[in-house]
Design a protein around this motif. Structure first.
Motif, PDB file in Angstrom:
ATOM      1  N   SER A  62     -82.865   1.885   8.240  1.00 35.93           N
ATOM      2  CA  SER A  62     -82.242   0.755   7.401  1.00 35.93           C
ATOM      3  C   SER A  62     -82.616  -1.175   8.575  1.00 35.93           C
ATOM      4  CB  SER A  62     -81.072   0.404   7.341  1.00 35.93           C
ATOM      5  OG  SER A  62     -80.491  -0.827   6.575  1.00 35.93           O
ATOM      6  N   HIS A  78     -82.311   0.368  -6.051  1.00 40.17           N
ATOM      7  CA  HIS A  78     -81.319   0.278  -4.743  1.00 40.17           C
ATOM      8  C   HIS A  78     -80.110   1.002  -4.690  1.00 40.17           C
ATOM      9  CE1 HIS A  78     -80.173  -0.922  -0.619  1.00 40.17           C
ATOM     10  NE2 HIS A  78     -78.596  -1.587  -1.631  1.00 40.17           N
ATOM     11  N   LYS A  79     -79.176  -0.115  -5.878  1.00 42.66           N
ATOM     12  CA  LYS A  79     -78.077   0.763  -5.527  1.00 42.66           C
ATOM     13  C   LYS A  79     -78.215   2.263  -6.547  1.00 42.66           C
ATOM     14  CE  LYS A  79     -76.503  -4.541  -6.453  1.00 42.66           C
ATOM     15  NZ  LYS A  79     -75.334  -4.543  -7.434  1.00 42.66           N
ATOM     16  N   ARG A  96     -78.936   4.496  -3.392  1.00 40.21           N
ATOM     17  CA  ARG A  96     -77.480   4.236  -2.373  1.00 40.21           C
ATOM     18  C   ARG A  96     -77.191   5.643  -2.553  1.00 40.21           C
ATOM     19  NH1 ARG A  96     -72.692   1.747  -1.367  1.00 40.21           N
ATOM     20  NH2 ARG A  96     -73.008   0.520   1.316  1.00 40.21           N
ATOM     21  N   ASN A 142     -74.050   4.505   2.155  1.00 43.93           N
ATOM     22  CA  ASN A 142     -72.902   5.309   1.140  1.00 43.93           C
ATOM     23  C   ASN A 142     -71.942   5.170   1.818  1.00 43.93           C
ATOM     24  OD1 ASN A 142     -73.286   7.864   1.073  1.00 43.93           O
ATOM     25  ND2 ASN A 142     -74.358   7.714  -0.497  1.00 43.93           N
TER      26      ASN A 142
END
Length: 372
Positions: free
Chosen positions: A115, A130-131, A134, A157
């Motif tokens: 990241s 993205h979510k 994740r 997460n």
């Protein structure tokens, strides 16, 4: 020799790309070689150097040419090249992790997701993906790197953050070349025709996250009090024409220097008197580490991680504060700041690239040997 496949958009001159190249230059390339999977058909700033250092550049189509075309080429690539034991994908968001997924299907044993940002502008669909990813990134990656605490929280997460496979990798620099040197400063300022001017500086791509328009507003207001000043903007990007228009509309053409892309950042930092960094969002900006090494006072937005505060040269200002607050901070530094070399702080905080390159080299070698 161990081959590491770095997956990036392209190797142009930017923060994460500069970090990768800094590592590449400092590893033992008789033991480890970097190759690059890039999502562009254009030649990039670092391509020639990569080839000179022994690396390969593999170009694949982006998703704009179609998801299926992108996936097909990736499948063909991993079918043909079976000697990669490590893939290291560098990301601003998890909206595109197809290389990691493909690498897993082809049994690449070490799959690193790294990241480099705390946010990425994009459509509702990109943010949704993205979510979603994740939540499930644990299914595709084996190791999780991040440039800062804020970048970690954006990308990973809680299960990842609490795992032994997660680590923060500092965005290191070649400290020695950024050390403050008064003679070099005088020479660079003379070459740029800056003479006795006060130089407000910034280094970064001309893109939305860097918030150049607000920086120009700050400088325009500061100029009313300190007319013998110049704004030095180093970098290029898709917002250049928009920024040039703003400079023209404010009648600042004779007060702003747009250098475009440069490979002499260490020298240009010497010429500056204050470094302004009002970003909307960041991972951990390499340029702020470089600026601190050179002894520059840095005024940055509160959206930038506090982990980058390596010296007492940094002051944080809330982005929604008035312009006058930013200008007052400039004057506070002018009153008390004495420019001197701060490279020892960078080394002590483990932001020196030689240390980081050695750590990554050891990691790659240990992972590769354990997976063989």
């Amino acid at each position: 020799m161990i081959k590491v496949l770095h997956c990036v958009n392209g190797m142009n001159r930017g923060g994460l790309e500069t970090f990768i190249m800094n590592v590449y230059r400092n590893i033992d390339r008789s033991k480890i070689q970097f190759d690059f999977l890039v999502h562009t058909d254009k030649k990039c700033d670092f391509d020639d150097e990569i080839i000179a250092l022994g690396g390969k550049i593999i170009k694949i189509p982006t998703r704009k040419y179609g998801f299926l075309a992108n996936r097909k080429v990736l499948e063909e690539f991993f079918n043909e090249y079976k000697d990669y034991k490590i893939i290291h994908q560098h990301l601003s968001s998890l909206s595109y992790i197809v290389p990691l997924k493909t690498a897993k299907r082809h049994s690449v044993p070490v799959r690193i997701v790294h990241s480099h940002s705390t946010r990425e502008g994009g459509s509702f669909l990109h943010n949704f993906i993205h979510k979603w990813n994740r939540v499930f990134i644990n299914s595709y990656a084996t190791h999780y790197f991040s440039c800062s605490d804020l970048a970690s929280k954006w990308m990973f997460n809680k299960q990842v953050l609490n795992s032994n496979s997660y680590r923060i990798i500092n965005n290191g620099i070649q400290t020695s070349i950024f050390s403050f040197n008064k003679e070099k400063r005088n020479m660079v300022r003379d070459n740029l025709g800056l003479d006795e001017k006060f130089v407000v500086g910034h280094v970064g791509r001309l893109t939305y996250p860097k918030n150049h328009e607000f920086l120009i507003d700050i400088f325009n207001e500061y100029l009313k009090t300190e007319p013998n000043s110049v704004l030095l903007l180093v970098g290029d990007g898709e917002l250049r024409s928009q920024i040039e228009k703003k400079i023209k509309d404010l009648n600042l053409e004779n007060k702003v220097i747009l250098t475009g892309k440069r490979d002499d950042i260490s020298e240009l930092l010497q010429a500056m008197d204050v470094f302004i960094f009002p970003s909307h969002f960041e991972g951990l900006p390499v340029t702020l580490v470089e600026a601190q090494a050179s002894g520059l006072p840095c005024i940055v937005s509160d959206n930038v991680t506090k982990q980058v505060k390596i010296t007492d040269n940094i002051a944080y200002v809330k982005l929604d504060n008035t312009i006058s607050t930013w200008i007052e901070t400039i004057f506070e530094f002018k009153k008390r700041h004495i420019r001197r070399d701060r490279s020892e702080y960078i080394i002590k905080a483990r932001f020196d690239i030689e240390t980081i390159a050695q750590d990554l080299q050891d990691f790659y070698l240990n992972c590769s040997h354990s997976k063989m």
